[in-house]
Scaffold this motif. Structure first.
Motif, short mmCIF file in Angstrom:
data_model
loop_
_atom_site.label_atom_id
_atom_site.label_comp_id
_atom_site.label_asym_id
_atom_site.label_seq_id
_atom_site.Cartn_x
_atom_site.Cartn_y
_atom_site.Cartn_z
N THR A 100 0.81 -1.22 0.00
CA THR A 100 0.00 0.00 0.00
C THR A 100 0.85 1.26 0.00
N PRO A 101 1.81 1.42 0.93
CA PRO A 101 2.68 2.60 0.85
C PRO A 101 3.53 2.64 -0.42
N LEU A 102 3.85 1.46 -0.95
CA LEU A 102 4.66 1.41 -2.16
C LEU A 102 3.92 2.06 -3.33
N ILE A 103 2.60 2.01 -3.29
CA ILE A 103 1.79 2.66 -4.34
C ILE A 103 1.44 4.09 -3.96
N LEU A 104 1.05 4.29 -2.71
CA LEU A 104 0.56 5.60 -2.29
C LEU A 104 1.69 6.62 -2.12
N PHE A 105 2.84 6.18 -1.62
CA PHE A 105 3.92 7.13 -1.38
C PHE A 105 4.43 7.80 -2.66
N PRO A 106 4.64 7.09 -3.77
CA PRO A 106 5.03 7.78 -5.01
C PRO A 106 3.99 8.78 -5.49
N LEU A 107 2.70 8.43 -5.34
CA LEU A 107 1.65 9.38 -5.74
C LEU A 107 1.65 10.60 -4.84
N LEU A 108 1.83 10.38 -3.54
CA LEU A 108 1.93 11.50 -2.61
C LEU A 108 3.15 12.35 -2.93
N SER A 109 4.23 11.71 -3.32
CA SER A 109 5.45 12.43 -3.68
C SER A 109 5.22 13.38 -4.84
N ILE A 110 4.54 12.88 -5.87
CA ILE A 110 4.25 13.73 -7.03
C ILE A 110 3.36 14.90 -6.63
N PHE A 111 2.38 14.62 -5.77
CA PHE A 111 1.46 15.67 -5.32
C PHE A 111 2.21 16.76 -4.55
N ILE A 112 3.10 16.36 -3.65
CA ILE A 112 3.85 17.34 -2.86
C ILE A 112 4.77 18.16 -3.75
N HIS A 113 5.45 17.52 -4.66
CA HIS A 113 6.32 18.25 -5.58
C HIS A 113 5.52 19.24 -6.43
N GLY A 122 16.32 24.33 -2.87
CA GLY A 122 15.40 24.76 -1.83
C GLY A 122 14.05 24.06 -1.94
N LYS A 123 13.50 23.98 -3.15
CA LYS A 123 12.22 23.31 -3.34
C LYS A 123 12.34 21.81 -3.05
N LEU A 145 7.49 15.29 2.80
CA LEU A 145 7.28 13.86 2.56
C LEU A 145 7.80 13.02 3.72
N THR A 146 8.94 13.42 4.25
CA THR A 146 9.52 12.69 5.38
C THR A 146 8.59 12.73 6.59
N LEU A 147 8.07 13.90 6.91
CA LEU A 147 7.18 14.04 8.06
C LEU A 147 5.88 13.26 7.88
N MET A 177 2.65 20.66 -5.51
CA MET A 177 2.17 21.73 -4.64
C MET A 177 3.28 22.73 -4.31
N THR A 178 4.52 22.30 -4.30
CA THR A 178 5.64 23.23 -4.06
C THR A 178 5.99 24.02 -5.32
N GLY A 179 5.29 23.72 -6.44
CA GLY A 179 5.50 24.48 -7.66
C GLY A 179 6.67 24.03 -8.51
N TYR A 180 7.21 22.85 -8.21
CA TYR A 180 8.42 22.44 -8.93
C TYR A 180 8.15 22.17 -10.40
N TYR A 181 7.08 21.46 -10.70
CA TYR A 181 6.79 21.10 -12.09
C TYR A 181 6.30 22.28 -12.92
N GLN A 182 5.90 23.35 -12.23
CA GLN A 182 5.42 24.53 -12.96
C GLN A 182 6.53 25.54 -13.22
N SER A 183 7.72 25.32 -12.69
CA SER A 183 8.80 26.31 -12.83
C SER A 183 10.02 25.71 -13.50
N LEU A 184 9.80 24.90 -14.52
CA LEU A 184 10.91 24.23 -15.19
C LEU A 184 11.76 25.18 -16.02
#
Length: 221
Positions: A61-74, A93-94, A102-104, A76-83
């Motif tokens: 379950t975490p093996l599937i959910l954690f990557p999806l959560l990772s993409i969501f967090i990245h 910094g981002k 993600l760690t927390l 939300m921090t605006g990383y994919y929008q500021s290429l």
């Protein structure tokens, strides 16, 4: 201009997908590595993969959910929008912020339920998890950044830019920005007055539609 816009879109979208796939792979690697380190510390011995997978009810379950959560967090921090921003400091910094979040999240939802020998193990797990997430994420982004810099040198990451102002005031800005074609793709000038719109692409009254239709990244006034 349309051909360059299409090429730029294609290049940026390809770059975005490369980052997304890299982040997915990093998240999978982080979870698997952390899981085995956690088991090894808790049980004072290393265990093989087959035993670990069989014994872990919460492995998949975490093996599937954690990557999806990772993409969501990245995201939300605006990383994919500021290429188009190639600043290594802002990228680091981002990456730091998203890795910390993600760690927390993973720590509080997965690690705190562990039965450990003493409470110091929780701090060790938190530190290990952050180091894995941050170092692997930053390493993959440094690798991908070599491709991004190649696009930058070809002008495919240039910011689509409008100049707003009178013709007389805009001319020096236009000349200056033209010397930086890798950074700025000049789309034209937006006039502030009706009697000064002979070479402008539009009037300031229509600024909203101009920004949307031309997919503008930056405005210089």
């Amino acid at each position: 201009m349309n051909n360059r816009r299409y090429t730029q879109h294609k290049s940026v979208n390809r770059l975005r997908w490369i980052y997304i796939i890299a982040d997915l792979l990093v998240a999978v690697a982080v979870w698997i590595l952390f899981l085995f380190i956690r088991w090894a510390i808790n049980e004072d011995q290393a265990i093989n993969i087959n035993d670990a997978v069989i014994r872990s009810i919460t492995f998949y379950t975490p093996l599937i959910l954690f990557p999806l959560l990772s993409i969501f967090i990245h995201y939300m921090t605006g990383y994919y929008q500021s290429l188009t921003d190639i600043s290594r400091m802002r990228e680091t910094g981002k990456t730091f912020i998203s890795s910390l979040l993600l760690t927390l999240l993973l720590y509080f939802f997965c690690v705190l339920n562990d039965i450990v020998k003493d409470y110091h193990s929780y701090y060790h797990f938190l530190l290990i998890l952050f180091i894995l997430q941050f170092t692997l994420s930053l390493f993959t982004r440094i690798v991908v950044s070599t491709y991004r810099r190649r696009l930058y040198r070809r002008g495919l990451l240039a910011k689509r830019t409008l100049i707003i102002g009178d013709k007389k005031d805009a001319q020096p800005l236009y000349s200056e920005l033209q010397t930086r074609p890798n950074d700025f793709l000049l789309l034209g000038r937006v006039a502030l007055r009706a009697d000064d719109s002979d070479d402008a692409i539009g009037h300031f009254d229509n600024i909203s539609s101009l920004l949307t239709d031309n997919e503008v990244h930056s405005v210089v006034i």
